[in-house]
Write a protein that holds these residues in place. Structure first.
Motif, short mmCIF file in Angstrom:
data_model
loop_
_atom_site.label_atom_id
_atom_site.label_comp_id
_atom_site.label_asym_id
_atom_site.label_seq_id
_atom_site.Cartn_x
_atom_site.Cartn_y
_atom_site.Cartn_z
N ASP A 175 29.78 48.67 41.67
CA ASP A 175 30.57 47.62 42.28
C ASP A 175 30.46 47.75 43.80
O ASP A 175 30.75 48.81 44.38
N GLN A 177 32.13 46.51 46.32
CA GLN A 177 33.33 46.63 47.15
C GLN A 177 34.12 47.89 46.85
O GLN A 177 34.55 48.60 47.77
N PHE A 178 34.31 48.20 45.55
CA PHE A 178 35.20 49.29 45.18
C PHE A 178 34.48 50.54 44.70
O PHE A 178 35.11 51.54 44.35
N ARG A 179 33.16 50.51 44.61
CA ARG A 179 32.32 51.68 44.41
C ARG A 179 32.50 52.39 43.07
O ARG A 179 32.28 53.59 42.95
N GLU A 209 37.10 49.87 35.57
CA GLU A 209 37.62 49.19 36.75
C GLU A 209 37.89 50.10 37.93
O GLU A 209 38.14 49.63 39.04
N VAL A 210 37.87 51.42 37.71
CA VAL A 210 38.21 52.35 38.78
C VAL A 210 37.18 53.48 38.80
O VAL A 210 36.41 53.65 37.86
N TYR A 211 37.20 54.23 39.88
CA TYR A 211 36.31 55.39 39.98
C TYR A 211 37.03 56.64 39.50
O TYR A 211 38.16 56.91 39.90
N ASP A 258 44.80 52.66 48.36
CA ASP A 258 43.47 52.31 47.88
C ASP A 258 43.29 50.80 48.01
O ASP A 258 44.25 50.03 47.84
N ASN A 260 41.24 48.99 46.06
CA ASN A 260 41.03 48.41 44.73
C ASN A 260 42.38 48.14 44.07
O ASN A 260 43.11 49.07 43.75
N ASN A 262 43.11 47.36 41.07
CA ASN A 262 43.21 47.98 39.76
C ASN A 262 43.52 49.48 39.89
O ASN A 262 44.29 50.04 39.10
N SER A 263 42.91 50.13 40.89
CA SER A 263 43.24 51.53 41.15
C SER A 263 44.71 51.67 41.51
O SER A 263 45.41 52.57 41.03
N CYS A 284 48.11 49.16 49.12
CA CYS A 284 46.79 48.60 48.81
C CYS A 284 46.26 47.94 50.07
O CYS A 284 46.48 46.75 50.32
#
Length: 443
Positions: A175, A177-179, A209-211, A258, A260, A262-263, A284
């Motif tokens: 992704d 933008q959010f890596r 959806e998250v790292y 963060d 993101n 979702n994060s 956020c």
């Protein structure tokens, strides 16, 4: 000369080419024809301990070396050996067997699909030229030659790990933008929300959806160990909370941010479920904006002082039984207005955010903010480098950091190798005391 006795217990090669819709688990059946020592039940222990038999007793993992004698299950036992012919036994073992046992009998040990590990089965089903580099356990499949077998590999992992319900393949696309890495389902249920436990904390998140990287658990613990319970932590790229929540459980006050959403959603949920809501403020924002605003935010709306680490539920219950008041944030202690540490765990680009520290304390307002920072915060910045030699890696990272800060690093600078990410790519964490001239710079 001692005899080296060995049973060939590797899985049989799979006949033909295996694919998930035609995968025959019954093909993994192997019979080992061996010899067994017939003895009374009372003497099995002495046979197993006998020096003469030490090298001859079967020692296959997950196979018991003693079985019942089907001809007399009440009184007799069979002690399994790792030989199929008595000529393989040493003279001392043969002499012992003649005098101390009821003799040798043939016996068959049957190994099936459930006996072998996922790694062993995967290697057995793959073409010979792919076996040496076969994916192991839950590692990414890596080389493109394995992709035709990804669903079969996923099914084997499910078979061998009953608690696992979902297996995914991490794709090359990231992704922008959010890596976080994009995933595809290769086996099991399409349920991507997981609960992960680490350092007495629980983390719920949707890994599409998250790292999240479980290989970083030692790095999470290493940094948190550096913090004192009275510290204020600013976690610039907090994700779902692997640094923020353990820090709060230690008693630290945490600004967790963060970009993101979702994060941040799962971060807020994890803060609540880990009972650290009083010690973590979630936001956020863009990382650069967060860095520039958190100095003022911490000063104007400070966390209360803390008497020490938070108690676990077990410790709280024990304290209640003993009528001890648990340590908790206290309004009687001085509020915590100064950020002590910045955590910047976005190794692909964290260094590029360091220019946000320029002039953060340069305001002419006389309100005590500047005076609160008689000691500048530590900055812990994760990053990648293509330099594999430690000296060159340090030079490369310092040069990039100093360029962004606009100042040399002179105080409390250290470099920690986190892990090797790929050939010619290392992940480091550089820690340094923020130079006062950077924070006070007029830019």
């Amino acid at each position: 000369m001692s005899r080296q006795l060995y049973l060939q217990a590797t899985p049989p090669e799979y006949p033909g080419v295996a694919f998930v819709n035609t995968f025959n688990r019954d093909a993994f059946t192997k019979k080992l024809d061996i010899l067994a020592v017939k003895t009374s039940a009372s003497k099995t222990g002495s046979i197993l301990r006998a020096p003469e038999m030490r090298r001859a007793i079967m020692d296959l993992p997950r196979i018991r070396s003693v079985d019942v004698d089907p001809s007399d299950p009440q009184d007799n036992r069979l002690v399994l050996l790792r030989v199929s012919d008595k000529v393989e036994l040493s003279p001392d073992a043969l002499k012992y067997l003649e005098t101390e046992t009821k003799g040798l009998v043939p016996h068959t040990v049957t190994l099936g699909y459930d006996y072998w590990s996922a790694d062993e089965i995967i290697r057995a089903v793959l073409p010979e030229h792919l076996r040496d580099g076969a994916p192991s356990g839950f590692a990414a499949t890596g080389h493109i030659e394995y992709l035709p077998f990804k669903r079969l590999i996923g099914q084997i992992i499910l078979d061998k790990n009953k608690k696992i319900k979902t297996v995914v393949n991490k794709l090359d696309s990231i992704d922008a933008q959010f890596r976080f890495f994009k995933m595809e389902l290769i086996a099991g249920e399409p349920d991507f929300v997981v609960e992960h436990h680490e350092t007495d904390c629980s983390f719920v998140f949707d890994f599409r959806e998250v790292y999240w990287n479980s290989r970083l658990h030692t790095e999470h613990a290493r940094l948190v160990d550096l913090f004192n319970h009275e510290d204020v932590i600013a976690d610039v790229f907090a994700g779902v909370g692997p640094f923020a929540i353990p820090s709060a459980k230690k008693g630290c006050a945490v600004f967790a941010n963060d970009l993101n959403p979702n994060s941040v959603k799962y971060l807020a949920q994890n803060v609540q479920s880990n009972n650290v809501s009083q010690l973590v403020k979630v936001s956020c924002e863009d990382g650069r904006e967060f860095i520039r605003s958190v100095f003022r935010r911490s000063y104007d709306d400070p966390f209360p002082g803390s008497k020490g680490p938070l108690l676990s539920k077990t410790q709280q219950n024990l304290a209640r039984r003993k009528k001890i008041t648990p340590d908790s944030p206290s309004s009687e202690l001085p509020p915590r207005r100064r950020v002590s540490h910045f955590v910047m765990n976005l190794p692909d680009s964290a260094i590029t955010f360091l220019d946000a520290f320029r002039g953060v304390l340069a305001s002419d307002e006389v309100d005590g903010l500047r005076e609160a920072y008689d000691v500048m915060p530590m900055v812990h910045c994760h990053c990648f480098t293509r330099e594999c030699e430690p000296d060159k890696a340090e030079a490369d990272i310092r040069q990039r950091v100093e360029e962004k800060l606009g100042s040399k690093l002179t105080t409390e600078v250290s470099l920690h190798l986190v892990r090797s990410v790929a050939p010619n790519k290392e992940m480091y964490c550089i820690s340094f005391r923020l130079p006062a001239e950077v924070a006070l710079s007029s830019q």
